[in-house]
Motif scaffolding. Structure first.
Motif, PDB file in Angstrom:
ATOM      1  N   VAL A  30       0.778  -1.291  -0.235  1.00 35.24           N
ATOM      2  CA  VAL A  30      -0.035  -0.052  -0.058  1.00 35.24           C
ATOM      3  C   VAL A  30       0.892   1.180  -0.088  1.00 35.24           C
ATOM      4  O   VAL A  30       1.656   1.552   1.011  1.00 35.24           O
ATOM      5  N   VAL A  31       0.868   2.063  -1.087  1.00 33.77           N
ATOM      6  CA  VAL A  31       1.773   3.191  -1.286  1.00 33.77           C
ATOM      7  C   VAL A  31       1.157   4.530  -1.261  1.00 33.77           C
ATOM      8  O   VAL A  31       0.078   4.750  -2.041  1.00 33.77           O
ATOM      9  N   ALA A  32       1.509   5.267  -0.286  1.00 32.33           N
ATOM     10  CA  ALA A  32       0.814   6.606   0.002  1.00 32.33           C
ATOM     11  C   ALA A  32       1.802   7.772  -0.063  1.00 32.33           C
ATOM     12  O   ALA A  32       3.056   7.569  -0.060  1.00 32.33           O
ATOM     13  N   ASP A  33       1.356   8.879  -0.422  1.00 32.11           N
ATOM     14  CA  ASP A  33       1.781  10.168  -0.168  1.00 32.11           C
ATOM     15  C   ASP A  33       1.710  10.414   1.134  1.00 32.11           C
ATOM     16  O   ASP A  33       0.462  10.337   1.879  1.00 32.11           O
ATOM     17  N   PHE A  34       2.710  11.136   2.099  1.00 31.75           N
ATOM     18  CA  PHE A  34       2.475  11.522   3.378  1.00 31.75           C
ATOM     19  C   PHE A  34       1.838  10.672   4.451  1.00 31.75           C
ATOM     20  O   PHE A  34       0.896  10.996   5.106  1.00 31.75           O
ATOM     21  N   PRO A  35       2.087   9.359   4.556  1.00 32.28           N
ATOM     22  CA  PRO A  35       1.516   8.543   5.368  1.00 32.28           C
ATOM     23  C   PRO A  35       1.846   8.793   6.846  1.00 32.28           C
ATOM     24  O   PRO A  35       2.959   9.086   7.319  1.00 32.28           O
ATOM     25  N   SER A  36       0.764   8.456   7.500  1.00 35.64           N
ATOM     26  CA  SER A  36       1.058   8.848   9.071  1.00 35.64           C
ATOM     27  C   SER A  36       1.390   7.522   9.675  1.00 35.64           C
ATOM     28  O   SER A  36       1.214   6.428   9.085  1.00 35.64           O
ATOM     29  N   ALA A  37       1.962   7.704  10.849  1.00 32.26           N
ATOM     30  CA  ALA A  37       2.255   6.308  12.026  1.00 32.26           C
ATOM     31  C   ALA A  37       0.790   5.483  11.986  1.00 32.26           C
ATOM     32  O   ALA A  37       1.042   4.154  11.878  1.00 32.26           O
ATOM     33  N   ALA A  38      -0.307   6.259  11.978  1.00 31.25           N
ATOM     34  CA  ALA A  38      -1.568   5.556  12.291  1.00 31.25           C
ATOM     35  C   ALA A  38      -1.565   4.530  10.828  1.00 31.25           C
ATOM     36  O   ALA A  38      -2.276   3.344  11.026  1.00 31.25           O
ATOM     37  N   LEU A  39      -1.512   5.126   9.799  1.00 31.40           N
ATOM     38  CA  LEU A  39      -1.818   4.358   8.532  1.00 31.40           C
ATOM     39  C   LEU A  39      -0.701   3.314   8.368  1.00 31.40           C
ATOM     40  O   LEU A  39      -1.100   2.212   8.027  1.00 31.40           O
ATOM     41  N   ILE A  40       0.418   3.503   8.660  1.00 25.63           N
ATOM     42  CA  ILE A  40       1.462   2.540   8.547  1.00 25.63           C
ATOM     43  C   ILE A  40       1.297   1.413   9.550  1.00 25.63           C
ATOM     44  O   ILE A  40       1.461   0.314   9.032  1.00 25.63           O
ATOM     45  N   GLU A  41       0.599   1.716  10.872  1.00 17.24           N
ATOM     46  CA  GLU A  41       0.494   0.567  11.756  1.00 17.24           C
ATOM     47  C   GLU A  41      -0.664  -0.310  11.236  1.00 17.24           C
ATOM     48  O   GLU A  41      -0.638  -1.599  11.449  1.00 17.24           O
ATOM     49  N   GLU A  42      -1.727   0.376  10.652  1.00 17.85           N
ATOM     50  CA  GLU A  42      -2.679  -0.429  10.208  1.00 17.85           C
ATOM     51  C   GLU A  42      -2.680  -1.299   9.018  1.00 17.85           C
ATOM     52  O   GLU A  42      -2.882  -2.533   8.870  1.00 17.85           O
ATOM     53  N   ILE A  43      -1.646  -1.025   8.233  1.00 17.23           N
ATOM     54  CA  ILE A  43      -1.162  -1.992   7.185  1.00 17.23           C
ATOM     55  C   ILE A  43      -0.356  -3.193   7.857  1.00 17.23           C
ATOM     56  O   ILE A  43      -0.469  -4.142   7.455  1.00 17.23           O
ATOM     57  N   ILE A  44       0.554  -2.756   8.648  1.00 15.20           N
ATOM     58  CA  ILE A  44       1.493  -3.633   9.043  1.00 15.20           C
ATOM     59  C   ILE A  44       0.490  -5.003  10.146  1.00 15.20           C
ATOM     60  O   ILE A  44       0.755  -6.164   9.906  1.00 15.20           O
ATOM     61  N   ASN A  45      -0.426  -4.225  10.721  1.00 15.84           N
ATOM     62  CA  ASN A  45      -1.259  -4.962  11.479  1.00 15.84           C
ATOM     63  C   ASN A  45      -2.030  -6.201  10.671  1.00 15.84           C
ATOM     64  O   ASN A  45      -2.691  -7.087  11.505  1.00 15.84           O
ATOM     65  N   LEU A  46      -2.081  -5.938   9.394  1.00 13.34           N
ATOM     66  CA  LEU A  46      -2.881  -7.007   8.644  1.00 13.34           C
ATOM     67  C   LEU A  46      -2.085  -8.112   8.867  1.00 13.34           C
ATOM     68  O   LEU A  46      -2.805  -9.322   8.740  1.00 13.34           O
ATOM     69  N   ASN A  47      -0.715  -8.109   8.804  1.00 10.23           N
ATOM     70  CA  ASN A  47       0.074  -9.410   8.934  1.00 10.23           C
ATOM     71  C   ASN A  47      -0.217 -10.263  10.225  1.00 10.23           C
ATOM     72  O   ASN A  47      -0.208 -11.188  10.300  1.00 10.23           O
TER      73      ASN A  47
END
Length: 369
Positions: free
Chosen positions: A338-355
């Motif tokens: 999931v590739v984003a401009d200006f990602p926040s810690a919250a967005l990063i964490e939600e993507i990681i949490n899918l694993n």
């Protein structure tokens, strides 16, 4: 009587407009460092909370295309104004925050590569980016990093081809590049094989060498062209559909890349945030529609400034919509890269949490026991 009714209606709408103006002027103002906890968008220069070793939780035999991975679009694009800028954090800051997919655009000039976004030189060269990644991987050997490499802008003052120059870089950094000289590139190795390595996703043509996996071999959503701000919802629908498609096919082989970014008729910061300016705490822009008249329009956008039963429909950024969708739908276990401009810690964490949601954390623990 008709005249009195019109006066009442006019008065109510004037009152509503005044109330909404007051509401937007007094939205919660989050400090720069805390904004990333509230929304999916972060446009600051301070470090995000560290997430340097999250891949240590992955089972060694899991194939890399099965992993949900946070990434950045235009990873080096920090210079050029609102129409060009995609990030505010450096590559090292992005990696420390948990980003494991980088998008590097290379201008071939003087037999070397300068990092560009379109015509805009980003005051850095490819060597510097590779050294940043190398340092990070040496300090965090459990991690690996996808790096999309793509031609950018015009070539100038070269005595060799783009491919030949890229080969020279690959030779200089061969110790941290996965499978660079293999006759047949393994496009889906497992985690154990690639720890401590860069995996190039090659997005340029080459006649004689294969430098990485084919970027276009992934299933990609990249509808980046927005004619106006009002195309933002269509962009979101494409992102959401791709999340669902990836999750449905999570046991497949191809892998998925979901580009959240957009531009052309909208600024990148607006697509990411829905904000009226790049600031973290800027208010959202309004779509111009209200409920109940347009209650079926833009159903995932927020309703704000409600008064006497009438609400304005505001824009919402793709980053926050994605963060909320992943958080609120426990059936989603995989979203790909999931590739984003200006990602926040919250967005990063939600993507990681899918694993973790998919059971990879538990699977690693079972394998170790």
């Amino acid at each position: 009587m008709i005249k009195n009714n019109l006066l009442c209606i006019t008065f109510l709408f004037c009152l509503l407009s005044s109330f909404q103006s007051f509401a937007f002027a007094h939205l919660p103002q989050y400090p720069e460092q805390d904004a990333s906890e509230q929304i999916g968008y972060y446009s600051g220069v301070k470090d995000l909370p560290p997430n340097k070793n999250w891949m240590n939780n992955l089972p060694p035999k899991v194939e890399i295309r099965s992993i949900s991975i946070p990434g950045t679009h235009g990873s080096a694009a920090r210079i050029g104004g609102d129409a060009v800028r995609n990030q505010t954090l450096t590559i090292t800051q992005q990696l420390n925050a948990g980003i494991r997919f980088l998008d590097l655009r290379l201008r071939h000039i003087n037999n070397g590569f300068a990092l560009h976004h379109g015509a805009y030189f980003q005051n850095r060269v490819f060597d510097q980016a590779l050294n940043d990644i190398k340092t990070f991987l040496h300090e965090n050997p459990s991690e690996f990093v996808f790096v999309r490499v793509k031609k950018e802008h015009t070539e100038l003052n070269n005595s060799r081809s783009f491919e030949e120059t890229f080969k020279a870089y690959a030779e200089n950094y061969a110790d941290i590049i996965w499978d660079i000289w293999s006759p047949v590139f393994n496009t889906n190795p497992n985690v154990e094989e690639v720890r401590g390595k860069i995996i190039f996703l090659q997005d340029f043509k080459s006649k004689f060498s294969i430098f990485g996996a084919n970027y276009h071999g992934f299933n990609i959503q990249d509808n980046f062209h927005l004619r106006t701000n009002w195309d933002l919802y269509s962009k979101w629908e494409g992102v959401k559909t791709h999340i669902e498609l990836a999750n449905y096919n999570r046991y497949g082989y191809s892998g998925y890349i979901n580009q959240l970014a957009g531009n052309t008729g909208s600024f990148p910061y607006f697509v990411a945030s829905g904000h009226s300016s790049p600031s973290n705490n800027a208010p959202r822009l309004l779509t111009g529609l209200t409920t109940p008249g347009w209650e079926n329009s833009y159903p995932d956008f927020p309703r704000v400034g409600c008064f006497i039963g009438i609400c304005s429909i505001a824009f919402e950024g793709i980053n926050t919509l994605t963060k909320n969708y992943l958080r609120n739908n426990p059936s989603i276990q995989y979203a790909g890269i999931v590739v984003a401009d200006f990602p926040s810690a919250a967005l990063i964490e939600e993507i990681i949490n899918l694993n973790k949601r998919r059971g990879f954390w538990d699977e690693k623990e079972q394998q170790e026991n």
